[in-house]
Scaffold this motif. Structure first.
Motif, PDB file in Angstrom:
ATOM      1  N   ALA A 109       8.793  49.127  39.841  1.00 23.22           N
ATOM      2  CA  ALA A 109       8.561  50.379  40.572  1.00 23.22           C
ATOM      3  C   ALA A 109       7.754  50.068  41.820  1.00 23.22           C
ATOM      4  CB  ALA A 109       7.808  51.368  39.690  1.00 23.22           C
ATOM      5  N   SER A 133       6.327  51.970  45.412  1.00 24.49           N
ATOM      6  CA  SER A 133       6.262  53.172  46.251  1.00 24.49           C
ATOM      7  C   SER A 133       5.451  52.858  47.494  1.00 24.49           C
ATOM      8  CB  SER A 133       5.632  54.323  45.467  1.00 24.49           C
ATOM      9  OG  SER A 133       4.283  54.065  45.245  1.00 24.49           O
ATOM     10  N   GLU A 185      12.346  47.454  44.577  1.00 18.52           N
ATOM     11  CA  GLU A 185      12.557  47.441  43.125  1.00 18.52           C
ATOM     12  C   GLU A 185      13.657  46.450  42.779  1.00 18.52           C
ATOM     13  OE1 GLU A 185      11.315  52.086  42.396  1.00 18.52           O
ATOM     14  OE2 GLU A 185      13.156  51.324  41.458  1.00 18.52           O
ATOM     15  N   ASP A 187       4.599  48.152  40.627  1.00 23.08           N
ATOM     16  CA  ASP A 187       4.493  47.719  39.230  1.00 23.08           C
ATOM     17  C   ASP A 187       5.401  46.515  39.048  1.00 23.08           C
ATOM     18  OD1 ASP A 187       2.862  49.835  38.881  1.00 23.08           O
ATOM     19  OD2 ASP A 187       4.265  51.054  37.717  1.00 23.08           O
TER      20      ASP A 187
END
Lengths: 641, 196
Positions: A113, A115, A131, A150
């Motif tokens: 993930a 962002s 990603e 992540d």
């Protein structure tokens, strides 16, 4: 600007016109070039005063250098040439067999993930992290101010890079089934979750000044711009300790002392605990073998957060992290910080007093006679006589407790708070309590205020009683004598620097100053009889027993000085003395990390007992045949002498 | 032999070359003064080649012994500092040649740079982290030897380009060009690593 730097600035300015460095921050390059210097260990820099001895030194050094070289090149040229094909063949064989295994061991993570603006520096190239991208060893992840990523690694390890962070991946191996992970956080922060690690596996998070080793947990770390580091643990256990900088800029001799000190000061954080490591008041590279021990108090070590500081801060930035309890995690009351429990042996009852931050309990192996919660935080160690215990709290209350029942017999209140390092003092006429701002109270044994005296200066250590007077140490180096009957104060003497500890024997007061001097003051005639220099700051504890004074240097040396001012012995324990010493008739007992030092009072001989798990309490309690202490895992523990 | 402070102070006004002549005239103190002048400088220089304090100390003494031995043949019409730096660099290179295998293994540890101001932020608030410094160390260690030597002599020893040219037996222009190339290479490395 130094004249000789002009050409460096000119060259750097020249780079601005080129396309190659159009996007580079050349101001920062200039800053690095102008604000850095090549470091050379001080040990190499022989004092110039030794120059006249050159003729003696040089031949010796030369011969030793030649000797070393002979050792490093032992083979004749024929043997050396014969070895070349053999070595090449061996290397080829090793490469052939090990190659597939080595590459299978490299475990790349995957960005699951992303962002905002997160960039990946990999193999010398910048690119935007998306990603599904692979992330591996030696990669650096940079996240923008409101961005995060992540990354999931094989073996159930997930790393969240928080906004405004720089995280370098140092190791990401899975060899066979063993996981080895190491990341360096130099700015911003990250949260890591890893399933329980088995023997031989390791997961580490480094910051420039500290390292956290993980056993299977979820935790976060944040590095602020000023270098302050904060660790927070949400599940499991994390061990946090200071570490030396990786560039080996610390002198080897100083590094050895620092390693021990950092190891002793390591903390284990459990779920819902946080710790903070501040910035050092002295840079590590300035430390040498000779000054390192005195500089230890200036170095930051992990401190477990208490009060409002223990509230978790990072989860608010980490909503949606796999397995995270969610934003705004409720801070559970943190367990008592390490070293906050003190123990005292009560011979009349053959029990041990366990003194926590806000409670007192009378315990023995497998038995708790009573336990009492107090309203305020206990200031330093209480005092007792026979079966009565006198306790003072930081908020300014003095109380008497019946040691048989644990009941509070009376409480008296003072107009000022107590210093956390000053204990109440007891003599046959009553109880003396010195407050932070320099008020000295005297209560009788029933809790009635007899008098109050204003010393006029902050009190820095526990007062002592001698004759009809009580002597109070003032922060400005004065020793103030107060009449025990009337409370009238008179200045005894001034000792230059702040007083760290006092001891008394007959009409003599022994005064240890923060500057490392020990004075013997005779209050009968106001004379200073002798002075002894230990050239080391002491840890605030002094014992006066059988005509000798025992002092404990912060650097780790114990001194026994006779009542006449002669050094009887001094012993370097090799470890900084941070905890309080305890004693019995013949020995002193000092906990230092995973070791309990037992020192013969007469000879100074030291016996060491390694204890696993390490002693957690601020001291040990010693009975005739048993040593009691508190340990991390086992709690209240006894050890046969 | 005991040297008084005053006696040692008298030599301060002499040039290096005058001290050499004084030593040749039998004044041993002159050599002591030369030793004091160059001890720290040479040790620093050697340490950049041999990043082990003990080994660097051995090489330093080796270099000093050579200076001792050949001081008689030194031409005082030339620069003493260039000559002594040359000896130190040659001794270091010789040592490196003999222990090349070991040195290669500790290549990464060769340079240690530290911040002069103890890590305070600059007025421009450009944040230089420990890892930035580590990357800078690395970039210096990755420089080709001829560029690195010029960089060290100029950056650390603050020598003039004319002196560097004499030591390295090249033209002054070449020394300047090498310095420029060294800084460019450092900038390139730091840019690739995202430091600048």
């Amino acid at each position: 600007m130094r004249k000789e730097d002009n050409d460096i600035r000119r060259i750097t300015d020249g780079l601005r016109s080129g396309r190659r460095f159009r996007n580079a921050n050349l101001d920062k390059l200039l800053q690095i070039l102008e604000r850095s210097e090549l470091h050379v260990p001080q040990g190499l820099m022989m004092d110039a005063a030794d120059a006249p001895r050159l003729r003696e030194i040089a031949p010796t050094a030369l011969s030793s250098a030649r000797k070393r070289r002979r050792l490093s090149v032992p083979t004749s040229s024929i043997v050396r040439w014969a070895l070349v094909p053999a070595c090449a063949a061996a290397a080829a064989l090793i490469f052939f067999f090990a190659w597939p295994r080595l590459f299978r061991g490299e475990a790349a993570g995957t960005a699951i993930a992303v962002s905002g603006d997160v960039r990946l520096l990999s193999a010398g190239a910048h690119r935007t992290l998306r990603e599904g991208d692979d992330v591996g060893r030696d990669d650096v992840i940079l996240s923008g101010p409101s961005s995060r990523a992540d990354i999931s690694f094989p073996g159930g390890l997930v790393l969240r890079v928080l906004p405004g962070s720089r995280v370098s991946l140092l190791k990401t191996y899975v060899t066979g089934r063993k996981r080895t992970f190491d990341a360096l956080v130099t700015g911003g922060g990250c949260i890591m979750r890893v399933s329980r690690l088995e023997a031989g596996e390791s997961a580490l998070i480094h910051t420039p000044t500290s390292v956290a080793s993980v056993k299977g947990t979820m935790f976060g770390v944040r590095v602020d711009a000023d270098g302050t580091v904060r660790y927070e643990v949400y599940e499991g256990t994390v061990r946090v300790r200071r570490c030396l900088p990786p560039d080996r800029s610390v002198e080897p001799e100083a590094a050895m002392v620092l390693e021990r000190y950092f190891e002793d000061a390591a903390v284990e954080l459990k779920a819902s605990q946080a710790c903070r490591i501040g910035t050092d008041r002295k840079p590590l590279y300035a430390l040498t073998g000779s000054n390192v021990r005195n500089a230890l108090p200036d170095l930051s070590i992990p401190v477990i957060a208490t009060g409002t500081a223990c509230e978790m801060q990072l989860p608010n930035e980490a909503a949606g992290f796999p397995g995270m309890p969610g934003a705004g995690i409720a801070a559970r009351p943190a367990p008592e910080p390490r070293g906050s429990v003190y123990l005292m042996y009560v011979p009349d009852l053959d029990f041990v007093l366990k003194i926590g931050k806000r409670y007192i309990a009378l315990v023995r192996s497998q038995e708790t006679r009573w336990s009492l919660d107090l309203d305020g935080t206990i200031a330093s160690l209480p005092v007792f006589e026979s079966t009565s215990l006198y306790v003072s709290t930081v908020s300014g209350a003095a109380m008497k407790i019946d040691l048989y029942t644990g009941k509070i017999l009376w409480t008296a209140h003072m107009d000022d708070s107590m210093h956390p390092r000053t204990s109440p003092v007891l003599d046959e006429s009553g109880l003396y309590c010195a407050t932070v701002r320099g008020l000295l109270y005297k209560f009788d044994h029933d809790g009635r205020l007899l008098w109050r005296s204003d010393i006029g200066c902050r009190v820095t250590a526990t007062p002592v009683c001698s004759g009809s007077h009580v002597f109070v140490p003032a922060a400005d180096g004065r020793l103030i004598g107060v009449d025990g009957k009337t409370g009238a104060a008179s200045v005894g003497a001034s000792f230059g620097s702040g007083i760290a500890a006092l001891g008394a024997r007959a009409d003599r007061i022994f005064v240890a100053t923060e500057a490392g001097s020990l004075f013997c003051y005779r209050h009968r005639d106001g004379k200073t009889l002798w002075r002894y220099e230990i050239a080391e700051s002491i840890n605030g504890d002094m014992l006066v027993r059988h005509g000798s004074i025992y002092m404990f240097g912060r650097g780790g040396t114990i001194y026994r000085i006779s009542a006449d001012g002669l050094l009887l012995w001094s012993r370097d324990t090799g470890r900084p003395i941070v905890k309080r010493p305890a004693e019995d008739e013949s020995r002193l007992y000092i906990p230092a990390g995973g070791v309990l030092l037992s020192v013969d009072k007469k000879t100074g001989d030291i016996a060491r007992a390694s204890l696993e798990p390490a002693i957690n309490s601020g001291n040990v309690a010693v009975t005739k045949d048993t040593i009691y202490f508190e340990s991390e895992k086992s709690g209240f523990t006894s050890l046969r002498k | 032999m005991v040297y008084s402070y005053r006696q040692t102070q008298d030599f301060k006004r002499f040039t290096d070359e005058e001290l050499v002549e004084s030593y040749r005239d039998g004044n041993e103190q002159a050599f002591t003064e030369l030793y004091v002048r160059y001890e720290r400088k040479l040790k620093r220089l050697i340490y950049y080649y041999i990043p082990d304090a003990e080994e660097a100390s051995d090489v330093f003494h080796d270099a000093i012994m050579r200076v001792f031995r050949h001081l008689g043949s030194f031409d005082t019409g030339k620069s003493f500092s260039s000559w002594i730096y040359q000896i130190a660099i040659n001794c270091s290179k010789n040592y490196l040649g003999k222990t090349a295998r070991d040195i290669r293994m500790i290549e990464e540890e060769r340079f240690r740079l530290s911040r002069v101001d103890g890590g305070k932020e600059s007025p421009e608030e450009i944040y230089i982290s420990e890892s930035d410094m580590a990357e800078f160390n690395r970039s210096v260690s990755l420089l080709k030897e001829k560029f690195r030597t010029v960089f060290l002599l100029r950056y650390d020893q603050k020598l003039k380009y004319s002196d560097i040219a004499k030591i390295l037996r090249c033209s002054e222009r070449t020394a300047k060009w090498r310095m420029e190339k060294a800084i460019k290479a450092i900038a390139r490395h730091l840019s690739e690593k995202g430091v600048i």
